[in-house]
Design an enzyme around this catalytic site. Sequence first.
Site, short mmCIF file in Angstrom:
data_model
loop_
_atom_site.label_atom_id
_atom_site.label_comp_id
_atom_site.label_asym_id
_atom_site.label_seq_id
_atom_site.Cartn_x
_atom_site.Cartn_y
_atom_site.Cartn_z
CG ASP A 279 -2.38 0.35 0.78
OD1 ASP A 279 -2.60 2.23 0.22
OD2 ASP A 279 -2.96 0.04 0.92
CG HIS A 313 -1.27 1.33 -4.12
ND1 HIS A 313 -2.58 1.23 -2.73
CD2 HIS A 313 -0.93 -0.24 -4.38
CE1 HIS A 313 -2.87 -0.52 -3.10
NE2 HIS A 313 -2.18 -1.13 -4.01
#
Length: 460
Positions: A279, A313
């Site tokens: 993430d 991300h």
Amino acid sequence: MTHPNRREAIAGLALAPLLTGAAAPALRMEQVSIKAPFPMEPIAVPDFTSAPRFPITRFGARPEDRRRNTRAIAHAIAAASKARGGRVVVPAGTWDVGGIRLLSHVDLHLEEGAVLLFSPDPADYLPPVSSSWEGVECMNHAPLIYAYDCENIAISGHGKVQARMDVWQQWAGRPKAHLDALIALYQMARAGIPTNQRDMTKGEAHLRPQFIQFNRCRHALIEDVSIENSPFWTVHLYLSRDVVLRRANIRARGHNNDGCDPEMSQNVLIEDCRFDQGDDAVSVKSGREDDAWRLATPARNIVVRRCHVRNGHQLMAIGSELSGGVENVWVDQCRVFQEARGETNSDFNNLLYIKTNERRGGFVRGIHMTNIAAGPIKGGVLSIETDVLYQWRTLLPTYQRRLTPIEGVHVSGVKVASAGFRVNIKAEREAPVRDVTLSDIAIGGAAGTTLDNVAGFSDG
């Protein structure tokens, strides 16, 4: 019947109650001064290099005996804390262990070749402790390494802490029981139910714990260690002050595996770290709605510099839990490349992503990003979105509409191999994003700009 690991963990912790109201420890303190684009006091963190050593083997640790090791580490931590400053030493080897709870004036030091291999059994992280989950306070399974209301603490050394992911991977889905638990927790926060009455360890709530959480701590250091895998967020700095994360090597590619989440924390430095994430590399947060408005503690004075992001991300995300406000964030001299090929993973989105929604309130101001190099990214240099609700869009209605003022976002000195767009800002008409500047931005190939409700934009 009480789980045997739980009984032994409780027995060990009973020997080491939290110290409160005690005199300052006889530890040297390092003062870290930062010339940031905003006023920032020096960060004070402990220096344990000359502190007494407490090897866990002296307290009975044996590599493959999880219960014995959990007890031995708890006893060593208690002894080091009682000494008003000590280094709990984990020697080379692989040491099975359950949960670890740090106490004030203690450094958990992993020598080169040492691996703390954490249990995959959720029962080893009980009884519940005060924690939070996506910005809402609750009682939950203890983070694998947990510190609450501590001062002068550290995790150091060239060893590794590693999570076994067996059960946590099973818990990472969003089945109905989990979503129902999230709704119940949110409603408890709305109703002002005390945190100690919000037990989320019952039934199939399955709120995964963080790997490392410093909760309401002061003067904390994480230095040189490698962190492998994580049930949830990897390093969670919650309501803490004066924290340095330095030269850590973090690799956690599971669901919601942010690298570091400074939440309602202040005076934080993240430097010279390597992030290989599932993430966001770093995500600055300040709580969700009612709890954050009650705590009223902005995330402030956060500096990230000279870090290398291999996968993830976002390099820097702000939000979406930002109801307490975020101000004074600086990201400088960071690289976003896969080492082998000099390019990013195809899942990498934005260098700077600010996200909120109509329920959050709070504020964002004084955000700076400078001197960044990146390979191809599918997002852009800057993205700001004010309608990011994820699963909450259908779980619950908007009870209070509070928009988030966003102003003072400055990006300069960025070079990107290619990007899906240059800038994407989508704000509400009633609350336009204000004072955004970009300069010296180089992107290979065409990359467009979208501006919805922006007041004061310069891209020179």
